[in-house]
Write a protein that holds these residues in place. Structure first.
Motif, PDB file in Angstrom:
ATOM      1  N   GLY A 117      -6.505  12.012  -3.115  1.00 22.24           N
ATOM      2  CA  GLY A 117      -5.292  11.654  -3.809  1.00 22.24           C
ATOM      3  C   GLY A 117      -5.509  10.440  -4.687  1.00 22.24           C
ATOM      4  N   ALA A 118      -4.552  10.191  -5.563  1.00 20.73           N
ATOM      5  CA  ALA A 118      -4.603   9.028  -6.442  1.00 20.73           C
ATOM      6  C   ALA A 118      -3.840   7.871  -5.808  1.00 20.73           C
ATOM      7  CB  ALA A 118      -4.000   9.374  -7.800  1.00 20.73           C
ATOM      8  N   PHE A 119      -4.226   6.658  -6.185  1.00 17.84           N
ATOM      9  CA  PHE A 119      -3.618   5.450  -5.640  1.00 17.84           C
ATOM     10  C   PHE A 119      -3.237   4.537  -6.793  1.00 17.84           C
ATOM     11  CE2 PHE A 119      -3.933   1.109  -3.912  1.00 17.84           C
ATOM     12  CZ  PHE A 119      -3.110   1.209  -2.789  1.00 17.84           C
ATOM     13  N   ILE A 120      -2.001   4.063  -6.750  1.00  9.89           N
ATOM     14  CA  ILE A 120      -1.504   3.165  -7.797  1.00  9.89           C
ATOM     15  C   ILE A 120      -0.958   1.919  -7.125  1.00  9.89           C
ATOM     16  CG2 ILE A 120       0.070   2.904  -9.756  1.00  9.89           C
ATOM     17  CD1 ILE A 120       0.251   6.016  -9.748  1.00  9.89           C
ATOM     18  N   CYS A 121      -1.367   0.758  -7.609  1.00 12.87           N
ATOM     19  CA  CYS A 121      -0.902  -0.503  -7.047  1.00 12.87           C
ATOM     20  C   CYS A 121      -0.520  -1.448  -8.185  1.00 12.87           C
ATOM     21  CB  CYS A 121      -1.993  -1.142  -6.175  1.00 12.87           C
ATOM     22  SG  CYS A 121      -1.486  -2.650  -5.325  1.00 12.87           S
ATOM     23  N   VAL A 122       0.659  -2.052  -8.080  1.00 13.00           N
ATOM     24  CA  VAL A 122       1.128  -2.981  -9.104  1.00 13.00           C
ATOM     25  C   VAL A 122       1.525  -4.299  -8.448  1.00 13.00           C
ATOM     26  CG1 VAL A 122       1.955  -1.133 -10.603  1.00 13.00           C
ATOM     27  CG2 VAL A 122       3.533  -2.205  -8.987  1.00 13.00           C
ATOM     28  N   PRO A 123       1.390  -5.411  -9.187  1.00  9.99           N
ATOM     29  CA  PRO A 123       1.807  -6.702  -8.634  1.00  9.99           C
ATOM     30  C   PRO A 123       3.317  -6.867  -8.743  1.00  9.99           C
ATOM     31  CG  PRO A 123       0.994  -7.005 -10.853  1.00  9.99           C
ATOM     32  CD  PRO A 123       0.804  -5.546 -10.536  1.00  9.99           C
ATOM     33  N   ILE A 124       3.866  -7.665  -7.849  1.00  9.73           N
ATOM     34  CA  ILE A 124       5.268  -8.074  -7.954  1.00  9.73           C
ATOM     35  C   ILE A 124       5.248  -9.537  -8.347  1.00  9.73           C
ATOM     36  CG2 ILE A 124       7.462  -8.345  -6.761  1.00  9.73           C
ATOM     37  CD1 ILE A 124       6.625  -6.083  -4.912  1.00  9.73           C
ATOM     38  N   LEU A 125       5.696  -9.809  -9.557  1.00  9.07           N
ATOM     39  CA  LEU A 125       5.612 -11.144 -10.135  1.00  9.07           C
ATOM     40  C   LEU A 125       6.969 -11.820 -10.135  1.00  9.07           C
ATOM     41  CD1 LEU A 125       3.390 -10.143 -13.182  1.00  9.07           C
ATOM     42  CD2 LEU A 125       2.626 -11.459 -11.198  1.00  9.07           C
ATOM     43  N   HIS A 126       6.988 -13.088  -9.713  1.00  9.72           N
ATOM     44  CA  HIS A 126       8.214 -13.886  -9.735  1.00  9.72           C
ATOM     45  C   HIS A 126       7.868 -15.242 -10.319  1.00  9.72           C
ATOM     46  CE1 HIS A 126      11.553 -16.347  -7.924  1.00  9.72           C
ATOM     47  NE2 HIS A 126      12.216 -15.318  -8.407  1.00  9.72           N
ATOM     48  N   HIS A 127       8.459 -15.546 -11.472  1.00 10.68           N
ATOM     49  CA  HIS A 127       8.146 -16.779 -12.200  1.00 10.68           C
ATOM     50  C   HIS A 127       6.640 -16.916 -12.447  1.00 10.68           C
ATOM     51  CE1 HIS A 127      12.281 -17.774 -11.859  1.00 10.68           C
ATOM     52  NE2 HIS A 127      12.239 -18.228 -10.613  1.00 10.68           N
ATOM     53  N   GLY A 128       6.013 -15.787 -12.787  1.00 12.70           N
ATOM     54  CA  GLY A 128       4.604 -15.797 -13.151  1.00 12.70           C
ATOM     55  C   GLY A 128       3.644 -15.799 -11.987  1.00 12.70           C
ATOM     56  N   GLN A 129       4.128 -15.812 -10.757  1.00 18.99           N
ATOM     57  CA  GLN A 129       3.263 -15.814  -9.583  1.00 18.99           C
ATOM     58  C   GLN A 129       3.359 -14.486  -8.847  1.00 18.99           C
ATOM     59  OE1 GLN A 129       4.393 -19.247  -7.248  1.00 18.99           O
ATOM     60  NE2 GLN A 129       3.007 -20.582  -8.391  1.00 18.99           N
ATOM     61  N   VAL A 130       2.234 -14.033  -8.305  1.00 20.90           N
ATOM     62  CA  VAL A 130       2.212 -12.789  -7.534  1.00 20.90           C
ATOM     63  C   VAL A 130       2.748 -13.093  -6.134  1.00 20.90           C
ATOM     64  CG1 VAL A 130       0.815 -10.904  -6.637  1.00 20.90           C
ATOM     65  CG2 VAL A 130       0.232 -11.935  -8.834  1.00 20.90           C
ATOM     66  N   VAL A 131       3.907 -12.543  -5.815  1.00 18.10           N
ATOM     67  CA  VAL A 131       4.519 -12.765  -4.499  1.00 18.10           C
ATOM     68  C   VAL A 131       4.352 -11.549  -3.596  1.00 18.10           C
ATOM     69  CG1 VAL A 131       6.182 -14.434  -5.373  1.00 18.10           C
ATOM     70  CG2 VAL A 131       6.782 -11.995  -5.331  1.00 18.10           C
ATOM     71  N   GLY A 132       3.893 -10.439  -4.178  1.00 16.33           N
ATOM     72  CA  GLY A 132       3.710  -9.235  -3.387  1.00 16.33           C
ATOM     73  C   GLY A 132       3.075  -8.152  -4.229  1.00 16.33           C
ATOM     74  N   THR A 133       2.869  -7.002  -3.622  1.00 15.35           N
ATOM     75  CA  THR A 133       2.361  -5.829  -4.342  1.00 15.35           C
ATOM     76  C   THR A 133       3.126  -4.599  -3.889  1.00 15.35           C
ATOM     77  OG1 THR A 133       0.665  -5.214  -2.702  1.00 15.35           O
ATOM     78  CG2 THR A 133       0.041  -6.834  -4.392  1.00 15.35           C
ATOM     79  N   MET A 134       3.131  -3.601  -4.731  1.00 19.04           N
ATOM     80  CA  MET A 134       3.725  -2.311  -4.382  1.00 19.04           C
ATOM     81  C   MET A 134       2.714  -1.225  -4.726  1.00 19.04           C
ATOM     82  SD  MET A 134       7.236  -0.557  -5.756  1.00 19.04           S
ATOM     83  CE  MET A 134       8.354  -1.124  -4.500  1.00 19.04           C
ATOM     84  N   SER A 135       2.517  -0.304  -3.788  1.00 17.09           N
ATOM     85  CA  SER A 135       1.546   0.763  -4.024  1.00 17.09           C
ATOM     86  C   SER A 135       2.093   2.090  -3.536  1.00 17.09           C
ATOM     87  CB  SER A 135       0.218   0.451  -3.321  1.00 17.09           C
ATOM     88  OG  SER A 135       0.404   0.379  -1.920  1.00 17.09           O
ATOM     89  N   VAL A 136       1.621   3.163  -4.153  1.00 17.57           N
ATOM     90  CA  VAL A 136       1.984   4.525  -3.758  1.00 17.57           C
ATOM     91  C   VAL A 136       0.760   5.414  -3.919  1.00 17.57           C
ATOM     92  CG1 VAL A 136       4.421   4.302  -4.414  1.00 17.57           C
ATOM     93  CG2 VAL A 136       2.747   5.152  -6.083  1.00 17.57           C
ATOM     94  N   GLU A 137       0.841   6.579  -3.320  1.00 16.63           N
ATOM     95  CA  GLU A 137      -0.208   7.582  -3.489  1.00 16.63           C
ATOM     96  C   GLU A 137       0.384   8.849  -4.081  1.00 16.63           C
ATOM     97  OE1 GLU A 137      -2.757   8.370  -0.183  1.00 16.63           O
ATOM     98  OE2 GLU A 137      -2.758   6.259   0.436  1.00 16.63           O
TER      99      GLU A 137
END
Length: 246
Positions: A117-137
């Motif tokens: 399967g494919a995997f996609i991951c994106v950063p969660i940015l708040h005021h220019g800082q990475v506070v988390g990530t979100m990923s799906v398959e």
């Protein structure tokens, strides 16, 4: 799903997420709802949302779809570690067409080894800082156009969630600080109020120690009740000794 159908589905998902953001008070449940909607409506499975622990370089799974509790607990990533850690460090999204052909995919949760399967991951940015990530398959083989559209949509969702995710991090940090402070106070109270000739550190015994401390230095008459052998005489001796020390 053709382009028109996809556009309608994406708008419906964005609307549901926006409504959840407005009406939900429990932000942790909100994140879970978002992942549920994305799988049910978009077919994006095994969604995970990680949060960066306060004052650390560790990202842990806060909400997930399709993972057991044990698998979720194994999902911890340092900056630069695996695909999730790479996204957290760089602040840039990553698309992996086949997770079994990319050595960076760590299978940290050990839930889907050998599944294509494919995997996609994106950063969660708040005021220019990475506070988390979100990923799906995306299970099975996916064409480049589909993955690019998924990436754009996931980025949009992460932007919608950024403020909520930042609030969750602050809430978790405050909760951890309060817990540590309470534990410290309990230890201090236990050391202060536990008499030398009494044993036990359970919640019930700590309450007894505090009650002894409250009355030991007063002139009040105290009735000590309890079955034979429970330590009534020891408590009385502590009280008399405290009175003599005054």
């Amino acid at each position: 799903m053709n382009d028109e159908q996809r556009a309608r589905t994406e708008l419906a998902v964005i609307y549901r997420i926006s409504q959840a953001l407005v009406h939900r008070q429990d932000l942790a449940s909100l994140l879970q709802d978002v992942l549920d909607v994305m799988e049910i409506e978009m077919g994006m499975s095994y969604g995970t949302l990680t949060l960066r622990r306060q004052d650390t370089d560790i990202f842990v799974i806060e909400a997930s779809r399709g993972l057991t509790k044990e698998e979720k607990e194994r999902g911890q990533y340092k900056l630069g570690e695996g695909i999730t850690g790479t996204v957290a460090e760089s602040g840039k999204p990553e698309v992996v067409p086949d997770i079994n052909r990319d050595a960076r995919f760590l299978h940290r949760s050990r839930s889907r080894q050998g599944v294509r399967g494919a995997f996609i991951c994106v950063p969660i940015l708040h005021h220019g800082q990475v506070v988390g990530t979100m990923s799906v398959e995306r299970p099975g083989a996916q064409d480049e156009g589909m993955l690019r559209a998924d990436l754009n949509f996931l980025t949009l969702i992460s932007n919608l969630l950024a403020e909520a995710v930042a609030s969750i991090r602050e809430e978790l940090s405050e909760r951890a600080s309060l817990k540590a402070e309470n534990e410290q106070l309990r230890r201090q109270l236990g050391d202060r109020y536990q008499p030398n000739n009494l044993v036990g550190n359970s919640k019930g015994m700590r309450m007894v120690y505090e009650q002894i401390a409250q009355v030991a230095n007063s002139n009040a008459t105290v009735l000590i009740r309890g079955e034979s052998g429970t330590g009534k005489e020891l408590v009385a001796q502590i009280g008399r000794a405290s009175c003599r020390e005054r």
